[in-house]
Motif scaffolding. Structure first.
Motif, PDB file in Angstrom:
ATOM      1  N   LEU A  35      -6.916  -3.952  -5.621  1.00 13.99           N
ATOM      2  CA  LEU A  35      -5.654  -4.470  -5.435  1.00 13.99           C
ATOM      3  C   LEU A  35      -4.748  -3.429  -5.111  1.00 13.99           C
ATOM      4  O   LEU A  35      -3.732  -3.484  -3.823  1.00 13.99           O
ATOM      5  CB  LEU A  35      -5.037  -5.294  -6.341  1.00 13.99           C
ATOM      6  CG  LEU A  35      -3.723  -6.383  -6.141  1.00 13.99           C
ATOM      7  CD1 LEU A  35      -3.981  -7.029  -4.746  1.00 13.99           C
ATOM      8  CD2 LEU A  35      -3.324  -6.928  -7.437  1.00 13.99           C
ATOM      9  N   ASN A  36      -4.603  -2.416  -5.940  1.00 15.44           N
ATOM     10  CA  ASN A  36      -3.623  -1.192  -5.784  1.00 15.44           C
ATOM     11  C   ASN A  36      -3.883  -0.334  -4.567  1.00 15.44           C
ATOM     12  O   ASN A  36      -3.012   0.010  -3.735  1.00 15.44           O
ATOM     13  CB  ASN A  36      -3.780  -0.018  -6.903  1.00 15.44           C
ATOM     14  CG  ASN A  36      -2.869  -0.857  -8.279  1.00 15.44           C
ATOM     15  OD1 ASN A  36      -2.308  -1.680  -8.177  1.00 15.44           O
ATOM     16  ND2 ASN A  36      -3.241  -0.413  -9.360  1.00 15.44           N
ATOM     17  N   ASN A  37      -5.139  -0.261  -4.116  1.00 16.13           N
ATOM     18  CA  ASN A  37      -5.517   0.496  -3.041  1.00 16.13           C
ATOM     19  C   ASN A  37      -5.458  -0.328  -1.771  1.00 16.13           C
ATOM     20  O   ASN A  37      -4.793   0.385  -1.020  1.00 16.13           O
ATOM     21  CB  ASN A  37      -7.233   0.440  -3.066  1.00 16.13           C
ATOM     22  CG  ASN A  37      -7.480   1.358  -2.001  1.00 16.13           C
ATOM     23  OD1 ASN A  37      -7.271   2.572  -1.722  1.00 16.13           O
ATOM     24  ND2 ASN A  37      -8.568   0.897  -1.151  1.00 16.13           N
ATOM     25  N   PHE A  42      -2.011  -0.744   2.953  1.00 17.94           N
ATOM     26  CA  PHE A  42      -0.938  -1.733   3.698  1.00 17.94           C
ATOM     27  C   PHE A  42       0.427  -0.889   4.219  1.00 17.94           C
ATOM     28  O   PHE A  42       0.752  -0.988   5.337  1.00 17.94           O
ATOM     29  CB  PHE A  42      -0.619  -2.758   2.875  1.00 17.94           C
ATOM     30  CG  PHE A  42       0.129  -3.742   3.669  1.00 17.94           C
ATOM     31  CD1 PHE A  42      -0.307  -4.893   4.479  1.00 17.94           C
ATOM     32  CD2 PHE A  42       1.771  -3.695   3.671  1.00 17.94           C
ATOM     33  CE1 PHE A  42       0.474  -5.828   4.994  1.00 17.94           C
ATOM     34  CE2 PHE A  42       2.473  -4.544   4.383  1.00 17.94           C
ATOM     35  CZ  PHE A  42       2.035  -5.543   5.019  1.00 17.94           C
ATOM     36  N   TRP A  43       0.897  -0.078   3.136  1.00 22.83           N
ATOM     37  CA  TRP A  43       2.402   0.610   3.272  1.00 22.83           C
ATOM     38  C   TRP A  43       2.001   1.964   3.830  1.00 22.83           C
ATOM     39  O   TRP A  43       3.151   2.747   3.672  1.00 22.83           O
ATOM     40  CB  TRP A  43       2.858   0.571   1.811  1.00 22.83           C
ATOM     41  CG  TRP A  43       3.206  -0.769   1.573  1.00 22.83           C
ATOM     42  CD1 TRP A  43       2.751  -1.741   0.672  1.00 22.83           C
ATOM     43  CD2 TRP A  43       4.280  -1.672   2.363  1.00 22.83           C
ATOM     44  NE1 TRP A  43       3.426  -2.920   0.612  1.00 22.83           N
ATOM     45  CE2 TRP A  43       4.310  -2.842   1.600  1.00 22.83           C
ATOM     46  CE3 TRP A  43       5.285  -1.259   3.416  1.00 22.83           C
ATOM     47  CZ2 TRP A  43       5.041  -3.944   2.048  1.00 22.83           C
ATOM     48  CZ3 TRP A  43       6.089  -2.393   3.572  1.00 22.83           C
ATOM     49  CH2 TRP A  43       5.928  -3.433   3.081  1.00 22.83           C
ATOM     50  N   SER A  44       0.795   2.445   3.963  1.00 24.55           N
ATOM     51  CA  SER A  44       0.486   3.973   4.430  1.00 24.55           C
ATOM     52  C   SER A  44       0.747   4.181   6.048  1.00 24.55           C
ATOM     53  O   SER A  44       0.855   5.254   6.317  1.00 24.55           O
ATOM     54  CB  SER A  44      -0.871   4.456   3.888  1.00 24.55           C
ATOM     55  OG  SER A  44      -1.752   3.604   4.942  1.00 24.55           O
ATOM     56  N   ILE A  53       2.926  -4.094  12.633  1.00 27.51           N
ATOM     57  CA  ILE A  53       1.745  -4.913  11.777  1.00 27.51           C
ATOM     58  C   ILE A  53       2.778  -6.159  11.379  1.00 27.51           C
ATOM     59  O   ILE A  53       2.349  -7.485  11.237  1.00 27.51           O
ATOM     60  CB  ILE A  53       1.402  -4.323  10.551  1.00 27.51           C
ATOM     61  CG1 ILE A  53       0.285  -3.211  11.349  1.00 27.51           C
ATOM     62  CG2 ILE A  53       0.812  -4.888   9.589  1.00 27.51           C
ATOM     63  CD1 ILE A  53      -0.049  -2.143  10.306  1.00 27.51           C
ATOM     64  N   LEU A  54       3.942  -5.900  10.733  1.00 29.00           N
ATOM     65  CA  LEU A  54       4.758  -6.637  10.145  1.00 29.00           C
ATOM     66  C   LEU A  54       5.050  -8.059  11.045  1.00 29.00           C
ATOM     67  O   LEU A  54       4.983  -9.085  10.859  1.00 29.00           O
ATOM     68  CB  LEU A  54       6.018  -6.070   9.518  1.00 29.00           C
ATOM     69  CG  LEU A  54       6.030  -5.229   8.414  1.00 29.00           C
ATOM     70  CD1 LEU A  54       7.364  -4.694   7.935  1.00 29.00           C
ATOM     71  CD2 LEU A  54       5.358  -5.831   7.286  1.00 29.00           C
ATOM     72  N   ALA A  55       5.612  -7.530  12.143  1.00 32.68           N
ATOM     73  CA  ALA A  55       5.769  -8.440  13.316  1.00 32.68           C
ATOM     74  C   ALA A  55       4.659  -9.368  13.620  1.00 32.68           C
ATOM     75  O   ALA A  55       4.751 -10.590  13.940  1.00 32.68           O
ATOM     76  CB  ALA A  55       6.328  -7.725  14.505  1.00 32.68           C
ATOM     77  N   THR A  93       7.021  -3.810  -2.740  1.00 34.98           N
ATOM     78  CA  THR A  93       6.653  -3.309  -1.737  1.00 34.98           C
ATOM     79  C   THR A  93       6.717  -1.797  -2.061  1.00 34.98           C
ATOM     80  O   THR A  93       7.418  -1.225  -2.854  1.00 34.98           O
ATOM     81  CB  THR A  93       7.763  -3.440  -0.781  1.00 34.98           C
ATOM     82  OG1 THR A  93       8.664  -2.926  -1.076  1.00 34.98           O
ATOM     83  CG2 THR A  93       7.607  -5.041  -0.201  1.00 34.98           C
ATOM     84  N   MET A  94       6.103  -0.807  -1.266  1.00 34.36           N
ATOM     85  CA  MET A  94       6.143   0.544  -1.620  1.00 34.36           C
ATOM     86  C   MET A  94       7.232   1.182  -0.640  1.00 34.36           C
ATOM     87  O   MET A  94       7.396   2.366  -0.528  1.00 34.36           O
ATOM     88  CB  MET A  94       4.785   1.323  -1.144  1.00 34.36           C
ATOM     89  CG  MET A  94       3.811   0.861  -2.239  1.00 34.36           C
ATOM     90  SD  MET A  94       2.275   1.458  -1.791  1.00 34.36           S
ATOM     91  CE  MET A  94       2.286   3.149  -1.976  1.00 34.36           C
ATOM     92  N   ARG A  95       7.880   0.401   0.326  1.00 40.59           N
ATOM     93  CA  ARG A  95       8.686   0.931   1.352  1.00 40.59           C
ATOM     94  C   ARG A  95      10.119  -0.082   1.135  1.00 40.59           C
ATOM     95  O   ARG A  95       9.987  -1.447   0.963  1.00 40.59           O
ATOM     96  CB  ARG A  95       8.260   1.017   2.835  1.00 40.59           C
ATOM     97  CG  ARG A  95       7.062   1.662   2.798  1.00 40.59           C
ATOM     98  CD  ARG A  95       7.435   3.232   2.898  1.00 40.59           C
ATOM     99  NE  ARG A  95       8.288   3.452   3.924  1.00 40.59           N
ATOM    100  CZ  ARG A  95       8.199   3.545   5.399  1.00 40.59           C
ATOM    101  NH1 ARG A  95       6.890   3.268   5.873  1.00 40.59           N
ATOM    102  NH2 ARG A  95       9.160   3.591   6.141  1.00 40.59           N
ATOM    103  N   ASN A  96      11.342   0.255   1.462  1.00 39.73           N
ATOM    104  CA  ASN A  96      12.290  -0.641   1.704  1.00 39.73           C
ATOM    105  C   ASN A  96      12.190  -1.506   2.886  1.00 39.73           C
ATOM    106  O   ASN A  96      11.904  -0.752   3.911  1.00 39.73           O
ATOM    107  CB  ASN A  96      13.576   0.414   1.824  1.00 39.73           C
ATOM    108  CG  ASN A  96      14.793  -0.406   1.616  1.00 39.73           C
ATOM    109  OD1 ASN A  96      14.931  -1.547   1.167  1.00 39.73           O
ATOM    110  ND2 ASN A  96      15.946  -0.200   1.900  1.00 39.73           N
TER     111      ASN A  96
END
Length: 114
Positions: A35-37, A42-44, A53-55, A93-96
């Motif tokens: 799950l962490n991977n 996803f956020w890399s 991707i988000l859109a 999330t790993m990003r804002n």
């Protein structure tokens, strides 16, 4: 194997139970790692690809993805604590991420100052 001490039948039975539980504990730890991977993957992506991707996923599905991830991580973390596993699943999330006009976008990572 030579047993240095005699085990009672109850001790042997407990060993059997522990042997059956060991794969469960290993699978919880593995699920946390996977799950962490998946979260890291996803956020890399670079901003432009991540925004595409988000859109593509869309706001409704993204909210479900984020909620499912948080619920899965919380459940795995509870199991880990109960099983004495040190690893924990990261939540959030790993990003804002900004939600505006019905679309999620990532806030650009500021460039480091020279």
């Amino acid at each position: 194997m030579i047993e240095l001490t005699e085990k009672t039948q109850a001790q042997k039975d407990i060993d059997t139970i522990n042997a059956a539980l060991r794969p469960v504990i290993e699978n919880v730890a593995s699920a946390i790692e996977h799950l962490n991977n998946s979260r890291s993957v996803f956020w890399s992506f670079p901003d432009d690809q991540l925004n595409d991707i988000l859109a593509e996923i869309g706001a409704v599905k993204l909210q479900a993805v984020f909620a499912n991830h948080a619920a899965s991580a919380a459940l795995l973390n509870d199991l880990a604590e109960r099983c004495g596993i040190d690893a924990r699943a990261a939540i959030g999330t790993m990003r804002n991420v900004v939600f505006a006009n019905g679309v999620f976008t990532v806030a650009p990572i500021p460039e480091p100052e020279p």
